[in-house]
Scaffold this active site. Structure first.
Site, mmCIF file in Angstrom:
data_model
loop_
_atom_site.group_PDB
_atom_site.id
_atom_site.type_symbol
_atom_site.label_atom_id
_atom_site.label_comp_id
_atom_site.label_asym_id
_atom_site.label_seq_id
_atom_site.Cartn_x
_atom_site.Cartn_y
_atom_site.Cartn_z
ATOM 1 N N LYS A 94 21.225 -35.201 51.787
ATOM 2 C CA LYS A 94 20.075 -34.389 51.454
ATOM 3 C C LYS A 94 19.734 -33.529 52.477
ATOM 4 O O LYS A 94 20.191 -33.520 53.477
ATOM 5 C CB LYS A 94 18.886 -35.174 51.411
ATOM 6 N N GLY A 194 2.368 -35.622 38.109
ATOM 7 C CA GLY A 194 3.282 -34.478 38.368
ATOM 8 C C GLY A 194 4.003 -34.295 37.359
ATOM 9 O O GLY A 194 5.027 -35.019 36.895
ATOM 10 N N VAL A 195 3.444 -33.048 36.757
ATOM 11 C CA VAL A 195 3.994 -32.750 35.362
ATOM 12 C C VAL A 195 5.144 -31.355 35.751
ATOM 13 O O VAL A 195 4.739 -30.402 34.986
ATOM 14 C CB VAL A 195 3.175 -32.388 34.203
ATOM 15 N N GLY A 196 6.027 -31.542 36.634
ATOM 16 C CA GLY A 196 6.937 -30.363 36.925
ATOM 17 C C GLY A 196 8.067 -30.703 35.864
ATOM 18 O O GLY A 196 7.853 -31.073 34.668
ATOM 19 N N HIS A 197 9.080 -30.253 36.292
ATOM 20 C CA HIS A 197 10.457 -30.245 35.479
ATOM 21 C C HIS A 197 10.656 -31.731 35.071
ATOM 22 O O HIS A 197 11.020 -31.750 33.892
ATOM 23 C CB HIS A 197 11.601 -29.774 36.148
ATOM 24 N N VAL A 198 10.541 -32.601 35.721
ATOM 25 C CA VAL A 198 10.840 -34.147 35.240
ATOM 26 C C VAL A 198 9.597 -34.379 34.482
ATOM 27 O O VAL A 198 9.762 -35.037 33.309
ATOM 28 C CB VAL A 198 11.192 -34.835 36.455
HETATM 29 P P1 NAD Z 1 8.969 -30.271 40.575
HETATM 30 O O1 NAD Z 1 8.532 -29.371 41.690
HETATM 31 O O2 NAD Z 1 9.375 -29.416 39.303
HETATM 32 O O3 NAD Z 1 7.436 -31.065 39.994
HETATM 33 C C1 NAD Z 1 6.827 -31.633 40.917
HETATM 34 C C2 NAD Z 1 5.305 -31.459 40.411
HETATM 35 O O4 NAD Z 1 4.469 -32.274 41.086
HETATM 36 C C3 NAD Z 1 4.628 -30.226 40.597
HETATM 37 O O5 NAD Z 1 4.007 -29.579 39.415
HETATM 38 C C4 NAD Z 1 3.621 -30.004 41.717
HETATM 39 O O6 NAD Z 1 2.591 -29.325 41.484
HETATM 40 C C5 NAD Z 1 3.251 -31.707 41.400
HETATM 41 N N1 NAD Z 1 2.635 -32.117 42.447
HETATM 42 C C6 NAD Z 1 2.746 -32.370 43.855
HETATM 43 N N2 NAD Z 1 2.127 -32.997 44.587
HETATM 44 C C7 NAD Z 1 1.282 -33.614 43.803
HETATM 45 C C8 NAD Z 1 0.096 -34.504 43.924
HETATM 46 N N3 NAD Z 1 -0.184 -34.836 45.124
HETATM 47 N N4 NAD Z 1 -0.505 -34.825 42.739
HETATM 48 C C9 NAD Z 1 -0.104 -34.708 41.556
HETATM 49 N N5 NAD Z 1 0.821 -33.743 41.273
HETATM 50 C C10 NAD Z 1 1.532 -33.148 42.291
HETATM 51 O O7 NAD Z 1 9.654 -31.603 40.849
HETATM 52 P P2 NAD Z 1 10.618 -32.086 39.761
HETATM 53 O O8 NAD Z 1 12.201 -31.684 39.833
HETATM 54 O O9 NAD Z 1 9.718 -32.544 38.593
HETATM 55 O O10 NAD Z 1 10.699 -33.639 40.548
HETATM 56 C C11 NAD Z 1 9.662 -34.516 40.368
HETATM 57 C C12 NAD Z 1 10.014 -35.592 41.433
HETATM 58 O O11 NAD Z 1 11.195 -36.333 41.163
HETATM 59 C C13 NAD Z 1 10.283 -35.322 43.050
HETATM 60 O O12 NAD Z 1 10.003 -36.139 43.888
HETATM 61 C C14 NAD Z 1 11.954 -35.152 43.046
HETATM 62 O O13 NAD Z 1 12.350 -35.355 44.484
HETATM 63 C C15 NAD Z 1 12.407 -36.391 41.941
HETATM 64 N N6 NAD Z 1 13.475 -36.256 41.328
HETATM 65 C C16 NAD Z 1 13.716 -35.203 40.524
HETATM 66 C C17 NAD Z 1 15.065 -35.214 39.957
HETATM 67 C C18 NAD Z 1 15.370 -33.824 38.902
HETATM 68 O O14 NAD Z 1 16.158 -34.068 38.375
HETATM 69 N N7 NAD Z 1 14.636 -32.951 39.191
HETATM 70 C C19 NAD Z 1 15.841 -36.236 40.139
HETATM 71 C C20 NAD Z 1 15.606 -37.144 41.017
HETATM 72 C C21 NAD Z 1 14.491 -37.358 41.424
#
Ligand code: NAD
Length: 368
Positions: A94, A194-198
């Site tokens: 990482k 957390g309603v980001g990408h995943v």
């Molecule tokens: P992202 O950055 O698209 O979304 C994260 C979301 O969480 C954002 O909308 C952000 O505003 C929100 N956030 C941050 N701190 C917060 C809090 N304290 N309370 C509420 N919301 C909060 O990231 P992602 O790609 O959706 O990934 C989410 C998690 O999953 C991360 O921990 C990442 O490491 C893990 N992950 C992602 C993937 C992937 O394919 N993208 C794969 C494995 C693990």
């Protein structure tokens, strides 16, 4: 140029974060610095027994370098377990870039980072993580070929997030089967933090199945947009840990399962995408178990994205990647069985299986 450490600086050698690097048996940790672009990054390679260390790069405004080091050590170790339990020929690594992802990004910074990745000759393969966009990775890719998860238009496998979300959904269903005797999520109250990408892709699966979804995010605009799109409820701030829910899905950042939150949680399942959800994998995993909460190990159920990216490394088809991701359901079920049989928490049971595979492969490699 300063070349002698003073007493205070030397004391850093005794810092527990640094000794952790040796305790967790990391193979290599690279500190990267470039004054002109303002790059400050750390690349951690945990274990390459199974293959090159693959793991995303995170850009985060850490309070200091030790906090960043602690994060990258935890995350890279998690990648080793994730690749191993998913049956992939990949090691764990990482990278973290220290800085504000809203104000400190530039082409020069990412290209300089790409040069550092290239200097590792493929031992570390990078990808996107929190705070990094496809555009940033395009810049990294200008200086190194060791980038995965690029947009399809650039010959990559595209955004891994929807596949990650599908795997989390599978793991959550396996946990429901374990807790309720049925894997149906219809009518279950699920809170997605957390309603980001995943998180958004997970909300989509859950809404489609008829779960009662509540969402939380520190990004107010985003939370409002997702709530409107899927007709979900919204919970704000810290109140999430006291909320009325059957299932808690952490999809933001790690360490949200800790001394403070576990006592407050009323759910009976935890299954989400965030890495390193347990602040202490032994103590907090055990505490959840004693509380009767079924915990689906994060590194197991969030492996879909890694599996998708693996297409680029091993050339497996998209269909095969989806098959492997769907299989997270069965692996999670097997982990619950092992956990019950051996009295281990699911997290430790999953780690044991991952370690056993690495040890077995290390043995056959040593005689080849
Ligand atoms: P992202 O950055 O698209 O979304 C994260 C979301 O969480 C954002 O909308 C952000 O505003 C929100 N956030 C941050 N701190 C917060 C809090 N304290 N309370 C509420 N919301 C909060 O990231 P992602 O790609 O959706 O990934 C989410 C998690 O999953 C991360 O921990 C990442 O490491 C893990 N992950 C992602 C993937 C992937 O394919 N993208 C794969 C494995 C693990």
């Amino acid at each position: 140029m300063k070349d002698v450490l003073d007493r205070e600086e030397l004391a850093v050698d005794m810092n527990p974060v640094i000794s952790k690097m040796f305790n967790t048996e990391h193979e290599q940790v690279v500190f990267c610095q470039d004054k002109s672009s303002g790059l400050k990054a750390i690349i951690a390679i945990h274990n390459t027994t199974l293959g090159p260390a693959l793991g995303g790069t995170r850009m985060w405004n850490y309070n200091n370098e030790l906090e960043a080091l602690n994060d990258v050590l935890r995350l890279s170790r998690g990648m080793t377990f994730k690749a191993s339990i998913s049956g992939l020929n990949l090691g764990g690594g990482k990278a973290v870039i220290i800085g504000d992802s809203y104000t400190q990004k530039s082409e020069a910074l990412f290209r300089r980072f790409g040069k550092f990745v290239e200097s590792l000759s493929g031992k570390y393969i990078t990808a996107e993580d929190v705070g990094i966009s496809p555009k940033d990775m395009e810049w990294v890719n200008m200086e190194t070929t060791h980038v995965s998860g690029l947009p399809e238009s650039l010959g990559g496998s595209g955004d891994p997030s929807p596949v990650t979300a599908y795997g989390v959904y599978m793991g959550m269903k396996a946990a429901a089967k374990e807790q309720y005797g049925s894997d149906a999520l219809e009518g279950k109250k699920v809170t997605v933090q957390g309603v980001g990408h995943v998180g958004e892709a997970l909300v989509k699966h859950l809404s489609k199945e008829g779960a009662i979804v509540t969402i939380a995010d520190i990004n107010q605009e985003r939370v409002a947009a997702i709530a409107k799109k899927y007709g979900t409820r919204v919970i704000e701030g810290d109140a999430i840990y006291d909320g009325d829910m059957d299932i808690y899905a952490p999809c933001a950042l790690g360490a949200t399962l800790n001394d403070d939150t576990i006592d407050r949680l009323k759910c009976n399942i935890v299954a989400g995408a965030a890495n390193n959800q347990l602040l202490d994998e032994k103590i907090h995993g055990r505490r959840l178990m004693e509380k009767g909460v079924v915990y689906a190990p994060d590194f197991l159920i969030n492996a879909g994205g890694l599996i998708n990216v693996y297409r680029e490394v091993e050339g497996i088809s998209e269909a095969r990647a989806m098959e492997l991701t769907e299989n997270i359901y069965h692996t999670t079920t097997d982990i619950f069985k092992k956990s019950a049989k051996e009295g281990l928490t699911p997290q430790i049971a999953a780690m044991k299986i991952a370690e056993e595979r690495i040890e077995a492969i290390a043995k056959i490699k040593s005689v080849l």
